[in-house]
Design an enzyme around this catalytic site. Structure first.
Site, PDB file in Angstrom:
ATOM      1  N   LYS A   1      -4.697  -7.398  -5.861  1.00 20.21           N
ATOM      2  CA  LYS A   1      -3.409  -6.668  -5.734  1.00 20.21           C
ATOM      3  C   LYS A   1      -3.996  -5.442  -5.166  1.00 20.21           C
ATOM      4  CE  LYS A   1      -0.962  -4.903  -8.809  1.00 20.21           C
ATOM      5  NZ  LYS A   1       0.041  -4.386  -9.823  1.00 20.21           N
TER       6      LYS A   1
ATOM      7  N   ASP B   1       3.450  -7.228  -6.689  1.00 19.41           N
ATOM      8  CA  ASP B   1       3.655  -6.184  -8.018  1.00 19.41           C
ATOM      9  C   ASP B   1       4.606  -6.917  -8.687  1.00 19.41           C
ATOM     10  OD1 ASP B   1       5.640  -5.440  -6.689  1.00 19.41           O
ATOM     11  OD2 ASP B   1       5.145  -3.155  -7.214  1.00 19.41           O
TER      12      ASP B   1
END
Ligand code: SF4
Length: 220
Positions: free
Chosen positions: A127, A145
């Site tokens: 991420k 997210d």
């Protein structure tokens, strides 16, 4: 069990992004940074913390340490004194010092521009790597997210049980012309409109395209 949203059609996906784009043609991330290095540090600090909390701490930090060399000169204890209001600051400080050393040793003091190299840095997962690739290097990638995960599954934009499944589905389903900015549009949409507990459906710009079966209604 709650009813799942049906998947959006390609036409609906296109309209979904047309609406988000017309309201905010140049979406920006909300983490403060001054260069690729400070962006990387801000993203590492934001894990399990809010952007707001990170933004309170980083202006003073980046004044004294906006390069890997300066971060090493500051040292782990010095760094902790700037970030101790942020959750997990002990392990984050350790990782930031170690990653600054790696940048100097292996990447000429620069933030690398590939996912593989970024993920090889301490404290950097997929991420974080995707946020940096998108925001600093303008790669058309999406960092899933909590907001993007929720918005995708809720609206029928893309389904997945894990962030990686959602990321792969989004990469397949979003037309290339929207991909570069899709990350920021979806984060901002999830943060301010399609909120976790109470989505603001009556004022939502994509309510016609969204397939969520439990849209909220205007009060009064
Ligand atoms: S209509 Fe409601 S559930 Fe659908 S995207 Fe908008 S805020 Fe989210």
């Amino acid at each position: 069990m709650k009813k799942a949203s049906p998947l959006m059609s390609p036409q609906e996906i296109n309209l979904f992004f047309e609406h988000l784009s017309s309201r905010n043609p140049n979406p920006q991330g909300e983490l403060h940074s001054t260069n690729a290095f400070t962006l990387l540090i801000a993203v590492v600090l934001s894990a399990q913390a809010t952007d707001k909390g990170v933004n309170k701490a980083t202006p003073a930090l980046f004044k004294v340490a906006d390069t890997p060399q300066k971060m090493l000169a500051l040292g782990e204890e010095g760094l902790k004194s700037y970030i101790k209001t942020i959750g997990l600051y002990n392990s984050k400080a350790r990782n930031i010092i170690a990653l600054s050393q790696r940048l100097i040793d292996d990447f000429g003091g620069k933030v690398p521009g590939t996912r593989e190299d970024l993920e090889s840095l301490p404290g950097v997962g997929r991420k974080t790597a995707n946020v940096v690739l998108n925001a600093a290097f303008h790669h058309a990638v999406i960092a899933v997210d909590t907001h993007i995960f929720r918005v995708s599954n809720r609206t029928g934009l893309a389904f997945g049980k894990t962030p990686l499944e959602v990321e792969k589905a989004l990469m397949k389903r979003i037309p290339p012309k929207w991909l570069l900015k899709a990350h920021h549009w979806l984060v901002l949409h999830g943060r301010y409109i399609c909120k976790a507990r109470l989505p603001l459906c009556p004022i939502c710009p994509v309510q016609n395209e969204c397939h969520y079966p439990f849209k909220t209604k205007a009060v009064g």
